[in-house]
Write a protein that holds these residues in place. Structure first.
Motif, PDB file in Angstrom:
ATOM      1  N   GLY A 139      66.420 -34.908  53.645  1.00  0.00           N
ATOM      2  CA  GLY A 139      67.152 -34.204  52.599  1.00  0.00           C
ATOM      3  C   GLY A 139      67.528 -32.768  52.930  1.00  0.00           C
ATOM      4  N   GLU A 140      67.155 -32.269  54.094  1.00  0.00           N
ATOM      5  CA  GLU A 140      67.415 -30.870  54.445  1.00  0.00           C
ATOM      6  C   GLU A 140      68.860 -30.658  54.898  1.00  0.00           C
ATOM      7  N   SER A 141      69.394 -29.481  54.597  1.00  0.00           N
ATOM      8  CA  SER A 141      70.707 -29.032  55.072  1.00  0.00           C
ATOM      9  C   SER A 141      70.541 -27.689  55.760  1.00  0.00           C
ATOM     10  N   VAL A 142      71.316 -27.464  56.814  1.00  0.00           N
ATOM     11  CA  VAL A 142      71.279 -26.185  57.524  1.00  0.00           C
ATOM     12  C   VAL A 142      72.696 -25.712  57.821  1.00  0.00           C
ATOM     13  N   ARG A 143      72.824 -24.384  57.858  1.00  0.00           N
ATOM     14  CA  ARG A 143      74.066 -23.743  58.310  1.00  0.00           C
ATOM     15  C   ARG A 143      73.839 -23.305  59.749  1.00  0.00           C
ATOM     16  N   MET A 144      74.784 -23.623  60.604  1.00  0.00           N
ATOM     17  CA  MET A 144      74.652 -23.298  62.022  1.00  0.00           C
ATOM     18  C   MET A 144      75.834 -22.430  62.444  1.00  0.00           C
ATOM     19  N   PRO A 145      75.553 -21.204  62.904  1.00  0.00           N
ATOM     20  CA  PRO A 145      76.650 -20.311  63.283  1.00  0.00           C
ATOM     21  C   PRO A 145      77.219 -20.611  64.667  1.00  0.00           C
ATOM     22  N   VAL A 146      78.492 -20.302  64.818  1.00  0.00           N
ATOM     23  CA  VAL A 146      79.149 -20.274  66.114  1.00  0.00           C
ATOM     24  C   VAL A 146      79.838 -18.918  66.190  1.00  0.00           C
ATOM     25  N   VAL A 147      79.460 -18.116  67.179  1.00  0.00           N
ATOM     26  CA  VAL A 147      80.063 -16.811  67.386  1.00  0.00           C
ATOM     27  C   VAL A 147      80.872 -16.907  68.675  1.00  0.00           C
ATOM     28  N   PHE A 148      82.146 -16.544  68.602  1.00  0.00           N
ATOM     29  CA  PHE A 148      83.032 -16.740  69.745  1.00  0.00           C
ATOM     30  C   PHE A 148      84.140 -15.692  69.768  1.00  0.00           C
ATOM     31  N   PHE A 149      84.875 -15.693  70.870  1.00  0.00           N
ATOM     32  CA  PHE A 149      86.134 -14.965  70.963  1.00  0.00           C
ATOM     33  C   PHE A 149      87.036 -15.702  71.936  1.00  0.00           C
ATOM     34  N   VAL A 150      88.321 -15.468  71.812  1.00  0.00           N
ATOM     35  CA  VAL A 150      89.304 -15.997  72.745  1.00  0.00           C
ATOM     36  C   VAL A 150      89.729 -14.832  73.632  1.00  0.00           C
ATOM     37  N   ASP A 151      89.583 -15.009  74.926  1.00  0.00           N
ATOM     38  CA  ASP A 151      89.913 -13.948  75.882  1.00  0.00           C
ATOM     39  C   ASP A 151      91.400 -13.597  75.770  1.00  0.00           C
ATOM     40  N   PRO A 152      91.722 -12.312  75.664  1.00  0.00           N
ATOM     41  CA  PRO A 152      93.133 -11.904  75.573  1.00  0.00           C
ATOM     42  C   PRO A 152      93.977 -12.343  76.766  1.00  0.00           C
ATOM     43  N   LYS A 153      93.361 -12.662  77.891  1.00  0.00           N
ATOM     44  CA  LYS A 153      94.109 -13.111  79.073  1.00  0.00           C
ATOM     45  C   LYS A 153      94.828 -14.434  78.841  1.00  0.00           C
ATOM     46  N   ILE A 154      94.492 -15.129  77.736  1.00  0.00           N
ATOM     47  CA  ILE A 154      95.174 -16.383  77.424  1.00  0.00           C
ATOM     48  C   ILE A 154      96.676 -16.157  77.250  1.00  0.00           C
ATOM     49  N   ALA A 155      97.055 -14.969  76.790  1.00  0.00           N
ATOM     50  CA  ALA A 155      98.470 -14.655  76.571  1.00  0.00           C
ATOM     51  C   ALA A 155      99.206 -14.346  77.875  1.00  0.00           C
ATOM     52  N   GLU A 156      98.473 -14.106  78.957  1.00  0.00           N
ATOM     53  CA  GLU A 156      99.086 -13.753  80.241  1.00  0.00           C
ATOM     54  C   GLU A 156      99.223 -14.942  81.189  1.00  0.00           C
ATOM     55  N   ASP A 157      98.478 -16.008  80.946  1.00  0.00           N
ATOM     56  CA  ASP A 157      98.472 -17.171  81.833  1.00  0.00           C
ATOM     57  C   ASP A 157      99.675 -18.057  81.515  1.00  0.00           C
ATOM     58  N   PRO A 158     100.550 -18.304  82.499  1.00  0.00           N
ATOM     59  CA  PRO A 158     101.721 -19.155  82.248  1.00  0.00           C
ATOM     60  C   PRO A 158     101.361 -20.559  81.735  1.00  0.00           C
ATOM     61  N   ALA A 159     100.164 -21.040  82.074  1.00  0.00           N
ATOM     62  CA  ALA A 159      99.749 -22.374  81.628  1.00  0.00           C
ATOM     63  C   ALA A 159      99.299 -22.387  80.168  1.00  0.00           C
ATOM     64  N   THR A 160      99.079 -21.194  79.567  1.00  0.00           N
ATOM     65  CA  THR A 160      98.561 -21.159  78.192  1.00  0.00           C
ATOM     66  C   THR A 160      99.406 -20.320  77.237  1.00  0.00           C
ATOM     67  N   THR A 161     100.485 -19.719  77.692  1.00  0.00           N
ATOM     68  CA  THR A 161     101.274 -18.853  76.809  1.00  0.00           C
ATOM     69  C   THR A 161     101.875 -19.617  75.630  1.00  0.00           C
ATOM     70  N   HIS A 162     102.079 -20.913  75.773  1.00  0.00           N
ATOM     71  CA  HIS A 162     102.665 -21.727  74.698  1.00  0.00           C
ATOM     72  C   HIS A 162     101.631 -22.161  73.645  1.00  0.00           C
ATOM     73  N   ILE A 163     100.363 -21.932  73.895  1.00  0.00           N
ATOM     74  CA  ILE A 163      99.312 -22.409  72.991  1.00  0.00           C
ATOM     75  C   ILE A 163      99.234 -21.511  71.761  1.00  0.00           C
ATOM     76  N   ASP A 164      99.401 -22.132  70.595  1.00  0.00           N
ATOM     77  CA  ASP A 164      99.311 -21.400  69.330  1.00  0.00           C
ATOM     78  C   ASP A 164      98.023 -21.748  68.577  1.00  0.00           C
ATOM     79  N   GLU A 165      97.396 -22.875  68.957  1.00  0.00           N
ATOM     80  CA  GLU A 165      96.182 -23.294  68.262  1.00  0.00           C
ATOM     81  C   GLU A 165      95.233 -23.973  69.244  1.00  0.00           C
ATOM     82  N   ILE A 166      93.959 -23.642  69.104  1.00  0.00           N
ATOM     83  CA  ILE A 166      92.890 -24.226  69.912  1.00  0.00           C
ATOM     84  C   ILE A 166      91.983 -25.001  68.962  1.00  0.00           C
ATOM     85  N   THR A 167      91.507 -26.156  69.394  1.00  0.00           N
ATOM     86  CA  THR A 167      90.568 -26.939  68.592  1.00  0.00           C
ATOM     87  C   THR A 167      89.203 -26.931  69.264  1.00  0.00           C
TER      88      THR A 167
END
Length: 182
Positions: A139-167
């Protein structure tokens, strides 16, 4: 001059050592593959970070959170929010919630991946519940945190410049322990 028996013994020893090395490699392959994926971002594996990337950038990127669970684990598992829009480089905290719907203690562990896979090397988790056994009483419930960031270099890589959403997707699996380990 060596005898045939000595040659056979040498070949036997070498074959046994090779067999032992292969057995050791088989046991080490899963942790070694996990380390390889975490270091390279291969297959959408996120990077491990100690803190956010320096200098958040002006643009935003969406992050969608997905939760899956093995049918053999009697839990409910879901993100507290489905999506966020963040500035690359900004430290972000979100929460997942897990609930045990049985009357008995159960254990699970989560694996994760990031899609599109090219974004994995730019998605860095500072804190996460993945690969850690989570124990929930009946019957127990827990909240589990995820702390993250997306590296700003994603905007400079030609393979990822088109990405608008990450899952970011997690899947929980049951952990079975023997009676003596409980």
């Amino acid at each position: 001059m060596t005898t045939l028996a000595q040659k056979n013994r040498t070949v036997g020893i070498k074959a046994a050592l090779f067999g032992l090395a292969m057995l050791g490699l088989a046991f080490a392959s899963v942790p070694l593959y996990r380390i390889f994926c975490q270091v390279t971002g291969f297959g959408g594996t996120t990077m491990k970070a100690e803190g956010p990337a320096p200098g958040a950038v002006a643009g935003q990127i969406g992050v969608r959170f997905d939760a899956n669970i093995s049918p053999t684990l009697p839990w409910k598992f879901e993100p507290e929010q489905a999506t966020v829009r963040i500035h690359p480089g900004a430290r972000t905290t979100i929460y997942y919630k897990a609930s045990n719907y049985t009357a008995r203690r159960t254990m699970g562990t989560a694996t994760f991946n990031v899609t599109p896979t090219q974004a994995g090397q730019y998605f860095s988790k500072i804190e996460c519940f993945c690969f850690t056994e989570q124990v929930l009483k009946g019957g127990e419930s827990v909240r589990m945190p995820v702390v993250f960031f997306v590296d700003p270099k994603i905007a400079e890589d030609p393979a990822t410049t088109h990405i608008d959403e990450i899952t970011l997707s997690y899947t929980f699996y049951p952990v079975e322990k023997t009676a003596s380990a409980r």
